[in-house]
Structures are given as structure tokens and as C-alpha cells.
Scaffold this motif. Structure first.
Motif, PDB file in Angstrom:
ATOM      1  N   GLY A 237      -4.805  -8.415  -6.709  1.00  0.00           N
ATOM      2  CA  GLY A 237      -5.242  -7.094  -6.278  1.00  0.00           C
ATOM      3  C   GLY A 237      -4.569  -6.687  -4.984  1.00  0.00           C
ATOM      4  N   SER A 238      -4.589  -5.411  -4.687  1.00  0.00           N
ATOM      5  CA  SER A 238      -3.989  -4.915  -3.454  1.00  0.00           C
ATOM      6  C   SER A 238      -4.874  -3.841  -2.848  1.00  0.00           C
ATOM      7  CB  SER A 238      -2.583  -4.372  -3.704  1.00  0.00           C
ATOM      8  OG  SER A 238      -2.614  -3.298  -4.618  1.00  0.00           O
ATOM      9  N   SER A 239      -4.839  -3.787  -1.514  1.00  0.00           N
ATOM     10  CA  SER A 239      -5.583  -2.776  -0.771  1.00  0.00           C
ATOM     11  C   SER A 239      -4.907  -2.643   0.576  1.00  0.00           C
ATOM     12  CB  SER A 239      -7.057  -3.189  -0.624  1.00  0.00           C
ATOM     13  OG  SER A 239      -7.165  -4.407   0.093  1.00  0.00           O
ATOM     14  N   ARG A 240      -5.533  -1.945   1.494  1.00  0.00           N
ATOM     15  CA  ARG A 240      -5.013  -1.792   2.857  1.00  0.00           C
ATOM     16  C   ARG A 240      -6.177  -1.813   3.837  1.00  0.00           C
ATOM     17  NH1 ARG A 240       0.286  -0.090   3.761  1.00  0.00           N
ATOM     18  NH2 ARG A 240       1.441   0.327   1.836  1.00  0.00           N
ATOM     19  N   THR A 241      -5.872  -2.271   5.038  1.00  0.00           N
ATOM     20  CA  THR A 241      -6.844  -2.135   6.106  1.00  0.00           C
ATOM     21  C   THR A 241      -6.808  -0.694   6.615  1.00  0.00           C
ATOM     22  OG1 THR A 241      -5.298  -2.676   7.884  1.00  0.00           O
ATOM     23  CG2 THR A 241      -6.400  -4.519   6.789  1.00  0.00           C
ATOM     24  N   ARG A 242      -7.787  -0.335   7.423  1.00  0.00           N
ATOM     25  CA  ARG A 242      -7.786   1.026   7.967  1.00  0.00           C
ATOM     26  C   ARG A 242      -6.594   1.294   8.867  1.00  0.00           C
ATOM     27  NH1 ARG A 242     -13.899   1.871  10.038  1.00  0.00           N
ATOM     28  NH2 ARG A 242     -13.533  -0.275  10.756  1.00  0.00           N
ATOM     29  N   SER A 243      -6.000   0.216   9.425  1.00  0.00           N
ATOM     30  CA  SER A 243      -4.797   0.395  10.246  1.00  0.00           C
ATOM     31  C   SER A 243      -3.522   0.404   9.413  1.00  0.00           C
ATOM     32  CB  SER A 243      -4.717  -0.716  11.298  1.00  0.00           C
ATOM     33  OG  SER A 243      -4.619  -1.987  10.684  1.00  0.00           O
ATOM     34  N   GLY A 244      -3.654   0.250   8.081  1.00  0.00           N
ATOM     35  CA  GLY A 244      -2.499   0.383   7.200  1.00  0.00           C
ATOM     36  C   GLY A 244      -1.828  -0.902   6.786  1.00  0.00           C
ATOM     37  N   SER A 260     -11.899  -7.535  -2.327  1.00  0.00           N
ATOM     38  CA  SER A 260     -11.362  -6.212  -2.006  1.00  0.00           C
ATOM     39  C   SER A 260     -11.822  -5.706  -0.649  1.00  0.00           C
ATOM     40  CB  SER A 260     -11.748  -5.208  -3.099  1.00  0.00           C
ATOM     41  OG  SER A 260     -13.161  -5.133  -3.230  1.00  0.00           O
ATOM     42  N   ARG A 261     -13.048  -6.085  -0.225  1.00  0.00           N
ATOM     43  CA  ARG A 261     -13.554  -5.613   1.063  1.00  0.00           C
ATOM     44  C   ARG A 261     -13.539  -6.686   2.139  1.00  0.00           C
ATOM     45  NH1 ARG A 261     -17.173  -3.774  -2.581  1.00  0.00           N
ATOM     46  NH2 ARG A 261     -18.676  -5.378  -1.981  1.00  0.00           N
ATOM     47  N   ARG A 262     -13.721  -7.931   1.762  1.00  0.00           N
ATOM     48  CA  ARG A 262     -13.961  -8.963   2.760  1.00  0.00           C
ATOM     49  C   ARG A 262     -12.739  -9.246   3.632  1.00  0.00           C
ATOM     50  NH1 ARG A 262     -16.969 -13.896  -0.066  1.00  0.00           N
ATOM     51  NH2 ARG A 262     -17.410 -14.417   2.113  1.00  0.00           N
ATOM     52  N   ILE A 263     -11.545  -9.284   3.050  1.00  0.00           N
ATOM     53  CA  ILE A 263     -10.349  -9.569   3.843  1.00  0.00           C
ATOM     54  C   ILE A 263     -10.080  -8.441   4.843  1.00  0.00           C
ATOM     55  CG2 ILE A 263      -7.860  -9.974   3.778  1.00  0.00           C
ATOM     56  CD1 ILE A 263      -9.439 -12.333   2.769  1.00  0.00           C
ATOM     57  N   PRO A 264     -10.019  -7.165   4.409  1.00  0.00           N
ATOM     58  CA  PRO A 264      -9.791  -6.102   5.397  1.00  0.00           C
ATOM     59  C   PRO A 264     -10.830  -6.075   6.501  1.00  0.00           C
ATOM     60  CG  PRO A 264      -9.433  -5.267   3.179  1.00  0.00           C
ATOM     61  CD  PRO A 264     -10.032  -6.636   3.025  1.00  0.00           C
ATOM     62  N   GLU A 265     -12.094  -6.288   6.164  1.00  0.00           N
ATOM     63  CA  GLU A 265     -13.137  -6.267   7.193  1.00  0.00           C
ATOM     64  C   GLU A 265     -12.940  -7.392   8.201  1.00  0.00           C
ATOM     65  OE1 GLU A 265     -16.679  -6.493   4.897  1.00  0.00           O
ATOM     66  OE2 GLU A 265     -16.695  -4.361   4.352  1.00  0.00           O
ATOM     67  N   ALA A 282      -1.093  -9.029   4.624  1.00  0.00           N
ATOM     68  CA  ALA A 282      -2.192  -9.987   4.733  1.00  0.00           C
ATOM     69  C   ALA A 282      -2.699 -10.279   3.332  1.00  0.00           C
ATOM     70  CB  ALA A 282      -3.303  -9.407   5.610  1.00  0.00           C
ATOM     71  N   GLY A 283      -3.743 -11.101   3.251  1.00  0.00           N
ATOM     72  CA  GLY A 283      -4.324 -11.377   1.945  1.00  0.00           C
ATOM     73  C   GLY A 283      -4.941 -12.740   1.869  1.00  0.00           C
ATOM     74  N   ALA A 284      -5.060 -13.252   0.634  1.00  0.00           N
ATOM     75  CA  ALA A 284      -5.661 -14.562   0.410  1.00  0.00           C
ATOM     76  C   ALA A 284      -5.342 -15.017  -1.000  1.00  0.00           C
ATOM     77  CB  ALA A 284      -7.173 -14.521   0.616  1.00  0.00           C
TER      78      ALA A 284
END
Length: 460
Positions: A237-244, A260-265, A282-284
Motif C-alpha cells: 500500500g501507499s500513502s503520504r504524511t501530511r508533510s508529503g 495506512s494510518r499508523r506509520i504516518p501518525e 518511509a514505510g514498513a
């Protein structure tokens, strides 16, 4: 590294790049002659190699999970720090069929984990040179001095490569000491239907003839022990933090875990304490517990056994992206600079989200007799670099610094340390000098008792 296996489970093809600013300093931190098998690390004297500084690895791999056979080509761009008649690469139980240096065939000899390379012509000091190694075999696990396993770990549907402290030599040749950091491009071909996930950013994917090739690129310097490769049936999966910051997660199909939420937070929380995230992604990677017995801070994409993917361990491995990955120890004796900082991050997380004040975490650590077996800056052997004093007494050192200098200076110190040594290497002596310079305080009382002192001091 999370301690779930090392000690005890804690509570809950691509163009070669040359980065002129790539730091690491070759073997300057720990020595080692130009043809040395090993750089003289105080705990791992045969690890790494003298005489050159790797700038970039280009790894082209093909893996067959059925037979367990790996075939690879490693292109290693390095700068000679001295004239080289011969140099060494670390390579464990894989056979090199052909080696060239700047296009000319080189003579080789393989003794244990040391691949000796004699170029057709000596490499002049200061010169960039390219070594190409074609190799193959069945990569294997390496059993560490503390009994844990690393290297190439076969799984039912693929494999997992983890490297701390020396396991990366099980799947590619190189200079496998943390003092020699480099950038990476990796291309790996596996049977269609499997995923191959590594550090950094995705760099293309193509399928042909029942096989899929995945590309990955790590733009920032990385110590080889932080390189990883996970092959298997993953949900990616892929996502972004609020800083991009792009976030890539890979979860084994056998594991039901949403990231999906835990890594960015967690990243956003850590940025608030330690400063801007130091990498471009980033990621896991989350695997079944039987794949590996511990979590590991593999750069930009930490590895977690499903059973240790707890908030505290997540905070620990995310903190390592600053402390250990971006700021990497000069030698393995400086391991507390990784683990003490990451453990203190756990304490900070527990205070903010778990109603456990840092002082209470400190008191528990102080009361644990196992934390006083040896000083954190002086682990007595390679077998003990992941023992409790390196983690919890290392964290106690930081708390004592905090008490001595006050919160404002302490958190400025944490952010500044990560900024000043970003993408480089640092030693314990570097840290103690930095802390005194930033705080304007003589901290000998902290270092003498908590960092270097023998035995437990009187209660605080």
C-alpha cells in the motif's frame, strides 16, 4: 532494533548515481590497511575492508524461492583512499564467477567471508573505480554471537534479508561495516505473483515470461546492515504524511494488520521531537512472526514481525530513522547511540500516549539489575551489543543529560544532533562533546557514572 528476540519482548536495471556529498568516510573512524580484511572494529575486527570508500551499489538479482538459488551482479562504485594492489569484499557462502575492475578482469581468491580482488593494474589513491562481481549460490542465514539469526532467511513463499550487524554479506558483496555508507539501486526478478520490497522508492516494475522485476532506489546514504529485501506474497500500500513524505507499506498476506494510518501518525509525532524526517520515503514491512524474531530499523522501511508491531516498538523503530539510520555509529561499540535513543523515544511515546511518565520508565530501568552488567558505551563483546544496558541504560544516560541541562536545551540537543550528523557517522566521543558544546555544561558527572561507570550508582 527491537529487542523482541535479541533479549526480551518489550512491552506493548538502473543508472549508477554518484553523490558527491555521500558521507561515511570509508574506514577513517576505525582504521584498517589498504588490503585489510576488516577495518579494526573493536567488537567485529574482521568486518568491513580497508582502502576504499563505496559511493554506490547497483545490485541486479534474480531469485528462485523453490530452489533457494540467488544469482546476482553487483556493480560497486568506490573511491580508493590509498593505492590498491589488492582489496577485499565481504561475501558469505556465495561464489563469484567473474570479477572486473574498470572493465578489466581481476584475479580473486575467496577465503571464508573474504573475497580478495587483485586488479589488473593498481588503483591509484583518490581515484573512482568500478568493480563488477557476478555471483550465485544459495544464500543462507548467519547465526550471530548472541544466537539470533540474520542474513538471508527463507520463508514459505520467498525470503527476507536483514543485516544487523553483518548479515548483508549473505546476499551481496561489499564493504559491510557501518562506517562506509553508500547509495543503492536494486533490481530483483522473482516469479510472477510475488512482490519484492526493499528500501527507498519504487523504481519501476515489469512482468515478462512469468517473472516480475522490481526496481528500488535509495537516494540517501545507507549503511549496508540497514539494507533489506522482502520477497513473498505481500499486500503493498501507499500513502503520504501530511508533510508529503511517501509511505510504502508491505504486509504479508498471512498477517491482518492495517498500516495506512499508523506509520504516518508515528512519523509526524517523531518529526515534532527530532526534526524533519531524514529520508525521501518511509514505510514498513510486516511479516509473520516465524519469519524473523525481532523488529529491525531497516532504512526507510523497518521490518516488524506481526507480534511485535506494537505502538512502543513502532516508536522505537521510527526513532531509529534519525538515530542509527541517518546518524549511524562509527563503530559497533557505539551501538548505544542507536538503541539508547530509540528506547528513550519509547519512553516519550509512553508518556504522551500511555500515561507512563518518563520518570517512571527510568525508575523501572534503574531497578532492573540486568541494566548494570556493563556500561552502555563499553559492551564487552559482540555477543552483548544488543543486551539491556545498551538499550535501557543508554536511555538512562539521556535522561540524566535531560535532568542536567533542562528540557529546552535537551530537546534542542536531540534535534541538533540529528541535524548536524545527518546522513553521516558519529561516535560516542562526538556525542559527549556535542552535548557539552550545545548545553555549555560540563557533563563529566553524567558520563563518568551513567555512560562509563561500573555498577549501579546510589538511587537517584
Amino acid at each position: 532494533m527491537g529487542r523482541s528476540a535479541r533479549t526480551r519482548l518489550l512491552s506493548p536495471a538502473v543508472a549508477v548515481l554518484l553523490l558527491a556529498g555521500c558521507s561515511g568516510g570509508g574506514q577513517t573512524a576505525v582504521g584498517g590497511g589498504p588490503d585489510a580484511a576488516g577495518v579494526g572494529d573493536p567488537l567485529f575486527p574482521t568486518l568491513g575492508n580497508g582502502g576504499y570508500d563505496v559511493r554506490h551499489y547497483l545490485l541486479t538479482l534474480e531469485y528462485d524461492p523453490g530452489s533457494g538459488r540467488l544469482a546476482g551482479t553487483a556493480e560497486i562504485l568506490a573511491r580508493a583512499t590509498r593505492e590498491l594492489d589488492v582489496f577485499h569484499l565481504d561475501l558469505h557462502r556465495l561464489s563469484a564467477s567473474e570479477v572486473t575492475v574498470d572493465g578489466a578482469g581481476a584475479r580473486t581468491g575467496h577465503d571464508g567471508d573474504e573475497l580478495a580482488v587483485r586488479p589488473a593494474e593498481p588503483v591509484a589513491a583518490g581515484r573512482l573505480f568500478r568493480t563488477v562481481v557476478r555471483y550465485a549460490g544459495a544464500p543462507s542465514a548467519i547465526t550471530d554471537a548472541d544466537g539470533s539469526e540474520e542474513g538471508w532467511l527463507r520463508t514459505p513463499d520467498g525470503a527476507l534479508a536483514v543485516g544487523e550487524p553483518m548479515g548483508s554479506m549473505a546476499w551481496f558483496p561489499g564493504n559491510h561495516h557501518p562506517s562506509d555508507k553508500a547509495t543503492y539501486d536494486l533490481s530483483v526478478t522473482v516469479p510472477e505473483g510475488l512482490e519484492a520490497v526493499s528500501n527507498g522508492e519504487p523504481a519501476g516494475e515489469r512482468t515478462s515470461g512469468g517473472r516480475t522485476t522490481f526496481g528500488w532506489r535509495s537516494k540517501e546514504p545507507m549503511a549496508s546492515y540497514l539494507a533489506t529485501l522482502a520477497i513473498g506474497r505481500f499486500e503493498v500500500g501507499s500513502s503520504r504524511t501530511r508533510s508529503g513524505v511517501p509511505v510504502v507499506t508491505a504486509v504479508d498476506e498471512a498477517v491482518s494488520e492495517s498500516l495506512s494510518r499508523r506509520i504516518p501518525e508515528a512519523l509526524e509525532w517523531a518529526e515534532g521531537l527530532f526534526g524533519p524526517y531524514p529520508f525521501s520515503s518511509a514505510g514498513a514491512i510486516v511479516v509473520p512472526d516465524e519469519a524473523v524474531g525481532y523488529a529491525l530499523e531497516t532504512q526507510s522501511r523497518p521490518v516488524f514481525p506481526a507480534g511485535s508491531f506494537t505502538p512502543e516498538i513502532l516508536a522505537h523503530e521510527i526513532a531509529h530513522q534519525w538515530f542509527g539510520d541517518s546518524v549511524t555509529p562509527s563503530s559497533w561499540r557505539d551501538m548505544w547511540l542507536n538503541e539508547g535513543f530509540a528506547t528513550y523515544a519509547e519512553w516519550l511515546w509512553a508518556e504522551e500516549f500511555g500515561s507512563t511518565p518518563v520518570g517512571r520508565s527510568f525508575d523501572r530501568a534503574f531497578a532492573d539489575s540486568g541494566n548494570w552488567d556493563f556500561p552502555p558505551a563499553r559492551p564487552p563483546s559482540a555477543a552483548r551489543i544488543s543486551d539491556d544496558p545498551v538499550y535501557e541504560r543508554g536511555a538512562m544516560v539521556l535522561h540524566q543529560v535531560r535532568l542536567a541541562v533542562g528540557d529546552e536545551v535537551f530537546f534542542r540537543l536531540l534535534r541538533g544532533w540529528a541535524r548536524e550528523h545527518r546522513h553521516g557517522n558519529a561516535s560516542t566521543a562526538d556525542f559527549t562533546a556535542y552535548a557539552e558544546r550545545v548545553s555549555g555544561r560540563d557533563l563529566d558527572g553524567v558520563w563518568d557514572v551513567w555512560l562509563y561507570g561500573e555498577g549501579r550508582p546510589p538511587g537517584p
